[in-house]
Enzyme design. Sequence first.
Site, mmCIF file in Angstrom:
data_model
loop_
_atom_site.group_PDB
_atom_site.id
_atom_site.type_symbol
_atom_site.label_atom_id
_atom_site.label_comp_id
_atom_site.label_asym_id
_atom_site.label_seq_id
_atom_site.Cartn_x
_atom_site.Cartn_y
_atom_site.Cartn_z
ATOM 1 N N HIS A 263 31.117 35.755 43.091
ATOM 2 C CA HIS A 263 32.265 36.531 43.592
ATOM 3 C C HIS A 263 31.762 37.758 44.363
ATOM 4 C CE1 HIS A 263 36.323 38.623 42.967
ATOM 5 N NE2 HIS A 263 35.538 39.590 43.398
ATOM 6 N N GLU A 264 30.805 38.475 43.773
ATOM 7 C CA GLU A 264 30.297 39.695 44.427
ATOM 8 C C GLU A 264 29.515 39.352 45.689
ATOM 9 O OE1 GLU A 264 31.590 42.330 43.482
ATOM 10 O OE2 GLU A 264 32.317 41.539 41.583
ATOM 11 N N GLY B 22 32.288 44.109 38.222
ATOM 12 C CA GLY B 22 31.385 43.953 39.352
ATOM 13 C C GLY B 22 31.917 44.691 40.561
ATOM 14 N N GLN C 195 32.875 47.432 49.129
ATOM 15 C CA GLN C 195 34.149 47.836 48.515
ATOM 16 C C GLN C 195 34.303 49.360 48.464
ATOM 17 O OE1 GLN C 195 33.526 44.867 45.083
ATOM 18 N NE2 GLN C 195 35.744 45.025 45.231
ATOM 19 N N CYS D 94 40.003 41.210 41.407
ATOM 20 C CA CYS D 94 39.073 41.960 42.245
ATOM 21 C C CYS D 94 39.599 43.378 42.399
ATOM 22 C CB CYS D 94 38.969 41.282 43.608
ATOM 23 S SG CYS D 94 37.877 42.128 44.750
ATOM 24 N N LEU D 95 38.699 44.352 42.318
ATOM 25 C CA LEU D 95 39.136 45.750 42.453
ATOM 26 C C LEU D 95 39.707 46.025 43.845
ATOM 27 C CD1 LEU D 95 36.254 47.586 40.545
ATOM 28 C CD2 LEU D 95 38.583 47.144 39.737
ATOM 29 N N HIS E 135 31.586 39.011 48.700
ATOM 30 C CA HIS E 135 31.952 40.279 49.348
ATOM 31 C C HIS E 135 30.957 40.630 50.453
ATOM 32 C CE1 HIS E 135 35.381 41.794 47.141
ATOM 33 N NE2 HIS E 135 34.811 41.594 45.972
#
Length: 172
Positions: free
Chosen positions: A136-137, A46, A51, A94-95, A140
């Site tokens: 989670h996304e 995701g 990001q 997380c990226l 962000h």
Amino acid sequence: MSIRTIITEPNKLLRQISKPVNSVGKEEKKLMDDMLETMYDANGIGLAAIQVGVPKRIIVMDISKDESKKEPRYFVNPVIKNKDPEKATYEEGCLSVPNQFAEIDRPSKCEVEYLDYNGEKKLLKADGLLATCIQHEMDHLEGILFIDYLSKLKRSMIIKKLSKKKSTAAIL
Ligand code: NI
């Protein structure tokens, strides 16, 4: 399509609240294509637009495990309509928080309303990993990272580690 740079913590941009998209046009589609390619390249499941430094309420996702059967999902202006009181725990990463993982509790099911890649209104009932990933996304979009759910001590330890890595990377 092109691969964009993923911003990592600590970075003020990640704390910004993303703005709703007026309509899904060429620019948004190009952004979603780039985001998906960037996410696949980084082996993520995701990615939110912030990001890659774009404060728009756009998310891409693919939770399919089979490499040969890609199932990209696109969420524009997602809104959670319903959350299940029951919680589920997943080990999250997380990226934007590279190489850090932690078990996080979130509502096990949720209903999300959004616009798809073509700008059409959709309603999705999600559970399991999909529900966790959506939440989670969506965090962000509000400038929230999964490490914010950890104790202050754990969070500051992670941020310290990431800052150290960053300063080394700058020297190289
Ligand atoms: Ni993330």
